[in-house]
Every structure is written in structure tokens, then in C-alpha cells.
Write an enzyme that holds these catalytic residues in place. Sequence first.
Site, PDB file in Angstrom:
ATOM      1  N   ARG A   3       0.825  -1.210   0.000  1.00  0.00           N
ATOM      2  CA  ARG A   3       0.000   0.000   0.000  1.00  0.00           C
ATOM      3  C   ARG A   3       0.859   1.259   0.000  1.00  0.00           C
ATOM      4  O   ARG A   3       0.440   2.303  -0.486  1.00  0.00           O
ATOM      5  CB  ARG A   3      -0.921   0.011   1.235  1.00  0.00           C
ATOM      6  N   GLU A   5     -10.727  -1.867  -5.624  1.00  0.00           N
ATOM      7  CA  GLU A   5     -11.319  -0.909  -4.693  1.00  0.00           C
ATOM      8  C   GLU A   5     -10.413   0.297  -4.532  1.00  0.00           C
ATOM      9  O   GLU A   5      -9.187   0.178  -4.542  1.00  0.00           O
ATOM     10  CB  GLU A   5     -11.535  -1.576  -3.326  1.00  0.00           C
TER      11      GLU A   5
END
Length: 484
Positions: free
Chosen positions: A101, A172
Site C-alpha cells: 500500500r 477498490e
Amino acid sequence: MELNNKKWTDDEFYSVRKEILNTWETGKGVADLEKNIEYAKSVPDHKNFAKKMELAKNEGITLAQPRAGVALIDKHIELLRYLQDEGGADLLPSTIDAYTRLNRYDECQVGIEESRKVGRSLLNGFPGVNHGVEGCRKVLEAVNVPLEARHGTPDARLLTEIIHAAGWTSNEGGGISYNIPYAKSVSIEKTIKDWQYCDRLVGIYEEAGVSINREPFGPLTGTIVPPSTSNAVAIVEALMAAEQGVKSITVGYGQCGNLIQDVAAIRALQSQCDEYLRNNGYNDCVVTTVFHQWMGGFPADEAKAFGVISNGAATATLAGATKVIVKTPHEAIGIPTKEANCEGIKTTKMTINLLQGQQLAMSDELKTEIAIIKAETKCMIDKLYEIGKGDLAIGAVKGFDMGVVDIPFAPSKYNYGKMMPARDNNGAVRYLKFGNIPFTKELKDYNMKKLEERGKFEGREVGFQMTVDDIFAVGKGRLVGRLE
């Protein structure tokens, strides 16, 4: 590139793409975009996320999807198969690890190697970039339902390239929802551009005949976020995705806990998102909804946790949400075992099955709540268009700086941080402090009236202590943080 809400040209996209594919060695495996598209076309319909979501919407079915992800490919496959076969998950995730991330792929590689040595995951998710296209395809080919990447990545460009090349048909995130709640010092201008890249990539796949679903992250900080705030962000991200060519959009919302308000939020989100897309000329988008079960503090007692899970499943079904994101009875402890994750899915599916086909009747109270949420949302979105002089991307950057949209408890320094929520006497989330949110006097008065009703009931002043009490309430077994 100058920021604006305009579809990227091929020159703009492919010049950035060269740079992105060189950020980690696995980027070389996705260089041939035509070959990636051909593989994606071979994915059968029953494993296509966009198609399954559209079918569920048309049939009035609520699908169940867990969160899950571990470091090693074989263990990740084992986990997903268990959730599919034993839990009955309709849709599967690959929750991406924290190093990925943050684009820290070298540290991620260390985590993979250490995980191999000890025989268990030392990462808190699946490192899709490091495993590359080949590894991600192994995961897709090992399961029998659609697969989505769920993460929290401000810059997900390489990850997006890899997952779509691997045939994963949902991703997402968004330039606001995966920035403000997740990062401290990343500018909104940068993340909107980075997610425009992700959306343009999806648009290219769509133009070639591959349906790919995109899902803005609805719950934001997950801590008593007023429905109109999260709905405004979801609609803005949907509009920006549509401009880049995205056709399948799932807008999301995180459970607040008041049944009427939660149902109203999903219904308002569906109809208002459809309306904004239509009014801006995006007439061929399929909009579906996702309801996230309670994102705040969970009770440690598993029996009580199952109560929270069942409540979320019931609300999602009664609201008519297309899918529900499932929580587990281990939420208060940490990362769940696969057995606990499976139990959360089974609990959710049982509740959905019992309520399937039922929806909450349109009472006067529900009509009022829908109208309030829509009016508040419209105030924010229309102001973003105004200050952006018709350009939503520019308006979003300026709007967060000005506090036109203000997400509570967000770590980002680019968030205004003056709005404060609290629950009213029935547990609905209202605006306690408005900051610079451009509501009408009527909307402000309505919010304060609802909070004053609670203050009168509890015999205390309306104030920040209500917010504090509300944050910890569900973990203590109640919705509203009552004065003790």
C-alpha cells in the site's frame, strides 16, 4: 500533467505507463497490454466481478464478500478456497499488505522471504505487486468466484496494472477515499491523478470488451461518518471514474447503526449517483452498492460480535445493497483465523437468506432521512463544481482545502478537520460542528435540533463529549454513548 477531470489521451496515459512499469521488476510482466486484455477476455463470466454484480442487482440479491489476505501464494489460495467452499462467499477479496500500500516493495519482499522461512504469513495481506502477474493469475485460476483487490493504496498504479493483467475484475479505491483516511502527507492532487491512471486503464479494458468493476471506498475513516459526507465522496469518485471510461461502479457506505438512516443512505446513494452520472452525460454506467458491516470498535465477546455482524447483514439486505462486506467475530482481537472469517460469512449469509426479497417499507421517517441525506450531499457536490468552475477534480482539491467536504478523524493534513459528528437520540449520525461545510440554515437547524433532543433526554449539554462517548459505545454493547 495539469489536473483536470478530463479523459486522458493515449499520449498522456502511455507516457506515464512507461514510468510506472519500471517502479518494480514485476512491472515488466505487464508491458504487453494487448496480451493482458486477451487473457482478461478468457476469464469466464461467472468469475467476472462486474457481471456478477450487475446480475445480483437485477435479481435483487445481496452478495456476501469477506476480507482476507496472507503473504504466500499457496496459503492465500488455501484461505480463499476455504472461504469460498466452507463459508459460501459469493465474491472473494485479496486484501493487500501494508508495505504494498505504501509502495515499499523491497520491504515487502523481505516479508515474503521471512514468511517462507517460518511457514506463516508475516505480512498483513497479499503482496500482489511482488508476486506479479503470474502469481496473481494462479490465485484467480484456483478459485471459482470473482476476485477483487482491496487495499488502501494512495498510489495503486502498478498494483492495478498487475491485477487486471492477471484477470482480476474489480479494484477498490479512489483518489480521495484511499488518501484522506489512509495517508498524512500525500496531496489530493497527486492521488486524483494516480487514480485517474487506474481508471483510464480500466477504460481501455472496457473499450476492448472486458468488463471491470471499480469500487470507491465508502466507509472512509469508519468512525461515525455522516452518510452525506461518505455519499458525497463516493459520487465524486464515481463521476471521475466514469470520465476515464469506467462502466461498472460500486458505490459504498459504512454502517452507522441506525436502521432507518443506514437504509436511507444506501437508497439515496444509489439514486443520487445515478442522477449525477446521467446529468453529466455518463448514460451507460451500471451503478451497484456495497454496504460495509460495522467498521468501528467491536465487542471482544464473540457472541456479542455475532450480534453486530447479524445486524449489519440484516440492514444491508433491507436496504437492498448489492453486496455486503463481512466482518468476523475476531474484529476486537486482530487478524481473524480462516475459521472465524468463515463464521462471519455464514452468519451473514444466513441472515441474508432469511430476509432475501424483503425491503424496508417507505415510511415517512425513511422518506425524510433520504431527503436530508440527498440535500446535504447536493450542497457539498454542487459547491465542488462551483469552486472548480465546472471541473470536479479541481473542485475536489480546492474543496478539501476549504472544508467543503470534511472527513472526521482523518490523518491527512489536506483534510480541513473542523467538522465533528455525534449521534442523535435515536443513534443516527448528525453534524455537531459544521466547519465550512456549505449547508443551508435549514439543514444546520435540523442537525442541531436532533442533537438537542438527545441532550435534553440525557440531561447534558450538546458537545464533543457526546462524540467521544459514541466512538466507544458499540464496543461496550450499545449504539449511543449515553451519559452514565
